[in-house]
Design an enzyme around this catalytic site. Sequence first.
Site, PDB file in Angstrom:
ATOM      1  N   ARG A 127       0.895  -1.255  -0.200  1.00  0.00           N
ATOM      2  CA  ARG A 127      -0.013   0.525  -0.065  1.00  0.00           C
ATOM      3  C   ARG A 127       0.748   0.981   0.054  1.00  0.00           C
ATOM      4  O   ARG A 127       0.430   2.250  -0.300  1.00  0.00           O
ATOM      5  CB  ARG A 127      -1.080   0.121   1.669  1.00  0.00           C
ATOM      6  CG  ARG A 127      -1.949  -1.153   1.119  1.00  0.00           C
ATOM      7  CD  ARG A 127      -2.758  -1.188   2.374  1.00  0.00           C
ATOM      8  NE  ARG A 127      -3.203  -2.389   2.406  1.00  0.00           N
ATOM      9  CZ  ARG A 127      -4.966  -2.327   3.456  1.00  0.00           C
ATOM     10  NH1 ARG A 127      -5.604  -1.584   3.357  1.00  0.00           N
ATOM     11  NH2 ARG A 127      -4.993  -3.848   3.494  1.00  0.00           N
ATOM     12  N   THR A 135      11.144  -4.163   1.415  1.00  0.00           N
ATOM     13  CA  THR A 135      10.122  -4.923   2.041  1.00  0.00           C
ATOM     14  C   THR A 135      10.482  -7.016   1.927  1.00  0.00           C
ATOM     15  O   THR A 135      12.135  -6.757   1.060  1.00  0.00           O
ATOM     16  CB  THR A 135       8.884  -4.669   2.226  1.00  0.00           C
ATOM     17  OG1 THR A 135       7.906  -5.313   2.951  1.00  0.00           O
ATOM     18  CG2 THR A 135       8.215  -5.187   0.354  1.00  0.00           C
ATOM     19  N   LYS A 139      14.646  -7.025   3.229  1.00  0.00           N
ATOM     20  CA  LYS A 139      15.227  -6.563   4.830  1.00  0.00           C
ATOM     21  C   LYS A 139      16.831  -6.218   5.480  1.00  0.00           C
ATOM     22  O   LYS A 139      17.215  -5.361   6.166  1.00  0.00           O
ATOM     23  CB  LYS A 139      14.225  -6.259   5.530  1.00  0.00           C
ATOM     24  CG  LYS A 139      12.229  -5.327   5.381  1.00  0.00           C
ATOM     25  CD  LYS A 139      11.760  -5.841   6.345  1.00  0.00           C
ATOM     26  CE  LYS A 139      10.837  -4.490   6.372  1.00  0.00           C
ATOM     27  NZ  LYS A 139       9.913  -4.515   7.416  1.00  0.00           N
ATOM     28  N   ASN A 142      14.467  -0.837   6.235  1.00  0.00           N
ATOM     29  CA  ASN A 142      13.178  -0.621   5.184  1.00  0.00           C
ATOM     30  C   ASN A 142      13.194   0.117   4.550  1.00  0.00           C
ATOM     31  O   ASN A 142      11.944   1.060   4.014  1.00  0.00           O
ATOM     32  CB  ASN A 142      11.707  -0.756   5.992  1.00  0.00           C
ATOM     33  CG  ASN A 142      11.271   0.441   7.134  1.00  0.00           C
ATOM     34  OD1 ASN A 142      12.508   0.771   7.574  1.00  0.00           O
ATOM     35  ND2 ASN A 142      10.104   1.161   8.080  1.00  0.00           N
ATOM     36  N   GLY A 193       4.502 -12.584  20.129  1.00  0.00           N
ATOM     37  CA  GLY A 193       5.506 -12.687  18.903  1.00  0.00           C
ATOM     38  C   GLY A 193       8.059 -11.846  19.679  1.00  0.00           C
ATOM     39  O   GLY A 193       8.045 -11.270  19.739  1.00  0.00           O
ATOM     40  N   ALA A 194       8.265 -13.137  18.234  1.00  0.00           N
ATOM     41  CA  ALA A 194       9.784 -12.835  18.325  1.00  0.00           C
ATOM     42  C   ALA A 194      10.236 -12.271  17.095  1.00  0.00           C
ATOM     43  O   ALA A 194      11.510 -13.099  16.787  1.00  0.00           O
ATOM     44  CB  ALA A 194      10.531 -14.146  19.267  1.00  0.00           C
ATOM     45  N   GLY A 195       9.723 -12.075  15.880  1.00  0.00           N
ATOM     46  CA  GLY A 195       9.743 -11.902  14.430  1.00  0.00           C
ATOM     47  C   GLY A 195      10.394 -10.771  14.576  1.00  0.00           C
ATOM     48  O   GLY A 195      10.790  -9.821  15.490  1.00  0.00           O
ATOM     49  N   ALA A 245       8.950  -7.649  13.710  1.00  0.00           N
ATOM     50  CA  ALA A 245       8.441  -6.491  14.313  1.00  0.00           C
ATOM     51  C   ALA A 245       7.960  -6.261  15.310  1.00  0.00           C
ATOM     52  O   ALA A 245       8.274  -5.716  16.088  1.00  0.00           O
ATOM     53  CB  ALA A 245       7.238  -7.255  13.050  1.00  0.00           C
TER      54      ALA A 245
HETATM   55  P1  ATR Z   1       7.369 -10.427  10.822  1.00  0.00           P
HETATM   56  O1  ATR Z   1       8.557  -9.906  10.510  1.00  0.00           O
HETATM   57  O2  ATR Z   1       6.683  -9.948  10.622  1.00  0.00           O
HETATM   58  O3  ATR Z   1       7.955 -10.485  12.338  1.00  0.00           O
HETATM   59  P2  ATR Z   1       7.886 -13.662  11.378  1.00  0.00           P
HETATM   60  O4  ATR Z   1       9.497 -12.838  11.864  1.00  0.00           O
HETATM   61  O5  ATR Z   1       7.613 -14.085  10.466  1.00  0.00           O
HETATM   62  O6  ATR Z   1       6.994 -12.064  10.531  1.00  0.00           O
HETATM   63  O7  ATR Z   1       7.090 -13.223  12.486  1.00  0.00           O
HETATM   64  C1  ATR Z   1       5.528 -13.374  12.593  1.00  0.00           C
HETATM   65  C2  ATR Z   1       6.341 -13.792  14.143  1.00  0.00           C
HETATM   66  O8  ATR Z   1       4.667 -14.529  14.357  1.00  0.00           O
HETATM   67  C3  ATR Z   1       6.966 -15.154  15.383  1.00  0.00           C
HETATM   68  O9  ATR Z   1       7.024 -14.455  16.484  1.00  0.00           O
HETATM   69  C4  ATR Z   1       5.687 -16.171  15.287  1.00  0.00           C
HETATM   70  O10 ATR Z   1       6.228 -17.460  16.234  1.00  0.00           O
HETATM   71  P3  ATR Z   1       7.567 -18.243  15.661  1.00  0.00           P
HETATM   72  O11 ATR Z   1       8.305 -18.030  16.222  1.00  0.00           O
HETATM   73  O12 ATR Z   1       6.874 -19.834  16.743  1.00  0.00           O
HETATM   74  O13 ATR Z   1       7.059 -18.868  14.606  1.00  0.00           O
HETATM   75  C5  ATR Z   1       4.258 -16.034  15.692  1.00  0.00           C
HETATM   76  N1  ATR Z   1       3.759 -16.655  14.869  1.00  0.00           N
HETATM   77  C6  ATR Z   1       2.955 -16.822  13.293  1.00  0.00           C
HETATM   78  N2  ATR Z   1       1.510 -18.010  12.824  1.00  0.00           N
HETATM   79  C7  ATR Z   1       1.479 -18.028  14.663  1.00  0.00           C
HETATM   80  C8  ATR Z   1       0.636 -19.065  15.560  1.00  0.00           C
HETATM   81  N3  ATR Z   1      -0.464 -19.603  14.495  1.00  0.00           N
HETATM   82  N4  ATR Z   1       0.987 -18.967  16.516  1.00  0.00           N
HETATM   83  C9  ATR Z   1       1.430 -18.225  17.518  1.00  0.00           C
HETATM   84  N5  ATR Z   1       2.473 -17.880  16.864  1.00  0.00           N
HETATM   85  C10 ATR Z   1       2.806 -17.022  15.838  1.00  0.00           C
END
Ligand code: ATR
Length: 276
Positions: free
Chosen positions: A20, A66, A70, A91, A132-134, A136
């Site tokens: 977007r 993106t 990145k 980014n 979450g730990a990705g 973002a």
């Molecule tokens: P981004 O860069 O957008 O943060 P990412 O690096 O793929 O994307 O991270 C996605 C996050 O969503 C991770 O923390 C992931 O958990 P895992 O480390 O266990 O993969 C979390 N996530 C994705 N699907 C999930 C689910 N069904 N239940 C719980 N956590 C989920």
Amino acid sequence: MSDVKIPLAGVIGCPISHSRSPILHGYWLKKYGIAGHYVPMHVEAADFEVAVRNMHKLGFVGCNVTIPHKIRAIEIADVVTDRASMIGAANTLTFRDGKIYADNTDGYGFTASIWQGAPDWQPDAGPALVLGAGGAARAVITALLDSGVPEILLANRTRTNAEALKNDFGAKIKVIEWVQVAATLGSASTVVNTTSLGMTGGPEFKVNLDGLKPKTIVADIVYTPLRTTLLNEAEKAGCHTVDGLGMLLHQAVPGFERWFGHRPDVDDETRRVILA
Ligand code: ATR
């Protein structure tokens, strides 16, 4: 012959058609009467470096990057901001004096969005619970710590990914089990979902939210739908909620300002344009 240089910027990704950003920057360029263009660019990973290194020759003053570029963007940049280094991804790139400058504005976008959506936010009022730990999560945690949040309670489906993040960010991060999230909600002043849970077409956000305290700031980075299950439940519990669209819009502000020389507003009209 004299020729006025019209600044070009854009977003590089693969895929890119869903982005977007061209609508957002295009709207701002028009709104402020700026002669410039912002275009989507589909670039494969193998071509990324060559493309980026030559963009200034085509008149580009910068670009957003993106998925999946990145991390590579940080590696090829000449100058990387501290916040981009901490997050491990960029980014926003700026091309100046033959150099590539890399920044990550996601954390800035998150903080600006919280302040806009919840002006009474008190970052130091207590711990923040981050789900979450990705990538973002890294941006959000950087922003929370910069804002003065004293402790981050970090929960992730895969605990080792949360532990890795703790290794990078240090003692203010306390890793908790995913199954402890419901029981931990009551001790958090700020709660942020950085996972994709709750996104349209994906798995549901199923955490029991009964423990949320009124007045907690609850933010979701998911913006499709705009009102997620988490935000709806939090609102019912008397929390202040902040949706994910704000972060998306605010992260674009520093790039636009750097490239086109005008700091754009993120207002209701901007939200309407992007949602349309
Ligand atoms: P981004 O860069 O957008 O943060 P990412 O690096 O793929 O994307 O991270 C996605 C996050 O969503 C991770 O923390 C992931 O958990 P895992 O480390 O266990 O993969 C979390 N996530 C994705 N699907 C999930 C689910 N069904 N239940 C719980 N956590 C989920």
